[in-house]
Enzyme design. Structure first.
Site, PDB file in Angstrom:
ATOM      1  CB  CYS A 127      -0.916   0.017   1.221  1.00 34.70           C
ATOM      2  SG  CYS A 127      -1.715   1.634   1.427  1.00 34.70           S
ATOM      3  CB  CYS A 130       0.633   1.694   4.833  1.00 37.10           C
ATOM      4  SG  CYS A 130      -1.096   1.391   5.000  1.00 37.10           S
TER       5      CYS A 130
END
Ligand code: MSP
Length: 669
Positions: A127, A130
């Protein structure tokens, strides 16, 4: 030589403006740093910015800047924010600083020489939000393989990377955690980390080849150091490691790394293991606090539910915001931000209790003692009990602050303020004045001393109020010249010194259009369903994306006057991109279409009053804009979750779509 105290905040991603959630950590660190300085420690308070990585590289590209130009702009704004909040940091580290880069490369070499890192081919889910990898099992546990924090689909990445042998140190780390119960705080977080380690640690990917905005691996310049190793190293590069070991030795190990709970594993597993591999002592404590939520969800820019601290300070004053943020949520737990809670806190604690105590006391000194602090006279048990309470305050605050219980420390102070207000009611100084009782002098003197002590112990938390109270008592020297310990002494006020009653410290905030909580909820609900119904029934409303959340709506008069809302009010409305999967007419309603839409991680049904303008099949596949956080409503027996946006003139209705394809569920901001 005084003892040292080294405290850090996370380094914040230089990817956008910071919100009140980030300010929460920094304000907490600031209160602790101020407290420790007052206690006589030599403090190094470090904060800074995390500036590398794919997310930042992409953001910079999207606005046509080089990554460095982009982060420079963000860093300037972050420093402005810390100025507004009066953050007393001693060091500001940027991961783009040359010394930092040198340290990271030095560490990489060292780990390689010690055979703690190796290279292998790697494939994983990732991701960008993140900047984190997820295993197959973790990725599959997210609905629709979409990151729950960032609402974005995970990306599959495959590349040659360097790996750090985390597993090698797992037992040593477990032993350290067991032997040092204060290492991870609060306790519940420690248990979480222990469970995680016991499940088995996988080796950690610490380099990337698929982007270039990072610190090059010294012996393999096609790879850059992966953000977390780069970021965590800041805590030691900022104090000279490994090039200025004298400076490093002065501050390391850190006394506390203050972080939000979502980055606990990085700090309580990866970071200590990295330090073990470097043969360095571990920080004394990692303290993971909870989140400030908005609408039940972690405040986060990606989710579009953020509150701007600068705007709050402008509206409510710096000390009110500092007080609210530090007092409202027990440090460690999660808490919900609402403007109602903020206003209630300001009104009850600051206006009614503290402000009122100052105002009442100084009014009485003015009236009964010609503005001069009177000499104390006869003492009764109630006076003595009150004096003891005031004298015990410094110790009570210390007990809380030494365990980083910031909110409880403020609670202790407000307990004494509350006691003082009650003391006035119990003693009735105006009755003593009527009879000329010399105990009046005792009461007023004790109240003034109480204010002096309260001002003194408020210094770690508030920045203007302590000196305002101090000066109004007519103290001969500024508050900075008085030690923390002076708050544990009695009798520093000289009888005869001249007080000055200024304006009330915290005027009560009146919000005219606030209804009592229960009624307001109901009214808002009725309003929401009325609006959706109108969209269906009333042509003129078909396109309305009306922002009418009563929580933050400006006073009716203001709206009439200016027609303007604040940025916070606007941000309450979450707009998202949705793809129409299916559309059909609603039986028995000429104007209504029922749409099934995809929002990335969920499907929803929306009812829209557009049947006279669109054939259902023409809508399928279109990406439309919807008001995402609208309360659901039932329209002609069909549930509608959200509302589409459309523009309308006299004849034509045109739904809003996007200029180029974006991921379903993307926020519109
Ligand atoms: N760059 C990493 C940290 C690296 S530290 C070696 C990062 N940055 S961040 O910009 O996302 O900031 C995360 C931190 O901001 C959290 O750990 C927390 O301290 C603070 N917060 C951000 N949002 C928050 C809330 N809504 N509530 C409380 N704290 C919040 O992660």
């Amino acid at each position: 030589m005084s003892e040292t105290y080294y405290i850090t905040t996370p380094i914040y991603y230089a990817s956008g403006d910071l919100h009140i959630g980030h300010s929460y950590t920094t304000l907490a660190a600031d209160a602790i740093a101020r407290y420790k300085r007052l206690r006589g420690y030599e403090v190094f308070f470090l904060t800074g910015t995390d500036e590398h990585g794919l997310k930042i590289q992409r953001k910079a590209e999207s606005v046509g800047l080089s990554p460095k130009e982009f982060v420079d702009g963000i860093v300037a704004k972050i420093k402005d924010l810390w100025r507004v909040l009066d953050i007393t940091y001693d060091g500001f580290i940027r991961t783009t600083d040359d010394e930092h880069k040198r340290t990271v490369q030095w560490i990489f070499n060292k780990l390689y020489e010690n055979q703690d890192i190796y290279k292998k081919n790697y494939e994983s889910w990732y991701c960008v939000g993140c900047e984190s990898f997820y295993t197959e099992t973790q990725a599959r546990s997210f609905p629709g393989m979409v990151c729950p924090d960032h609402g974005k689909p995970l990306e599959r990445v495959q590349e040659e990377s360097y790996f750090f042998r985390l597993s090698k140190y797992a037992d040593r780390l477990l032993k350290h955690i067991e032997e040092n119960p204060d290492f991870i705080q609060p306790v519940s977080r420690r248990n979480e980390v222990v469970q995680f380690i016991k499940m088995g640690l996988e080796d950690l990917c610490i380099s990337r080849t698929s982007f270039s905005w990072g610190i090059p691996v010294p012996f393999d310049p096609g790879s850059v150091v992966y953000v977390w190793i780069d970021a965590l190293t800041n805590y030691i590069s900022a104090i000279g490691y490994p090039f200025d070991m004298e400076r490093f030795g002065k501050w390391w190990p850190a006394d506390v790394h203050l972080i939000g709970k979502e980055i606990l594993r990085f700090h309580a597993v990866i970071w200590p293991i990295l330090l073990m591999a470097l043969d360095l002592p571990l920080p004394k404590q990692v303290f993971a606090h909870g989140w400030l939520n908005l609408g039940g969800k972690k405040m986060s820019k990606t989710m579009g539910n953020v509150v701007d601290p600068v705007e709050l300070v402008r509206r409510y004053s710096l000390d009110a915001i500092r007080y609210f943020v530090l007092r409202e949520v027990p440090f460690g737990a999660d808490g919900d931000y609402t403007e109602e809670a903020l206003v209630a806190r300001i009104n009850s604690d600051l206006a009614n209790d503290l402000g009122n105590l100052v105002y009442r006391t100084l009014t009485m000194v003015r009236k009964f003692s010609k503005t001069r602090v009177p000499a104390p006279g006869r003492e009764e048990p109630v006076d003595r009990e009150f004096k003891e309470r005031c004298l015990g305050l410094k110790k009570a605050v210390e007990e809380e602050m030494d365990h980083l219980r910031i909110s409880s420390a403020l609670e202790r102070i407000m307990d004494v303020v509350g006691r003082a207000n009650k003391y006035i009611d119990e003693v009735s100084p105006w009755d003593l004045a009527k009879t000329g009782d010399p105990r009046l002098g005792t009461t007023l003197y004790y109240l003034c001393e109480c204010l002096r002590i309260a001002a003194s112990v408020l210094r770690p938390f508030m920045v203007n109020t302590p000196s305002a109270i101090w000066n109004s008592l007519g103290m001969p020297e500024p508050i900075e010249n008085y030690s923390w310990d002076s708050a544990g002494e009695w009798g520093l006020l000289e009888p005869g010194q001249i007080t000055k009653r200024g304006k009330p410290l915290f005027p009560r905030i009146e919000i005219e259009d606030r209804e009592p909580a229960g009624e307001k909820e109901q009214a808002a609900e009725e309003k929401a369903s009325k609006e959706v119904l109108q969209v269906a029934e009333d042509k003129t409303q078909e396109t309305g994306a009306k922002v009418t959340d009563s929580k933050t709506a400006p006073a009716a008069e203001d709206r009439e006057e200016t027609g303007l809302i604040t940025i916070d009010q606007f941000r309450q409305v979450q707009l998202r991109i949705a793809e129409v999967l299916a559309a059909e007419k609603v039986k028995g309603a000429d104007k209504l279409l029922k749409l099934t839409v995809n929002l990335g991680d969920e499907e929803r049904q929306i009812v829209a009053g557009i049947a006279q303008h669109y054939d259902p099949q023409d809508l399928v596949g279109k990406q439309i804009v919807i008001a995402y956080n609208l309360k659901p409503a039932v329209i002609r027996g069909v549930e509608s979750k959200g509302m589409l946006l459309a523009a309308k003139d006299d004849e034509t209705l045109s739904i809003l779509t996007v200029d180029r394809k974006v991921k379903n569920g993307s926020p519109v901001s």
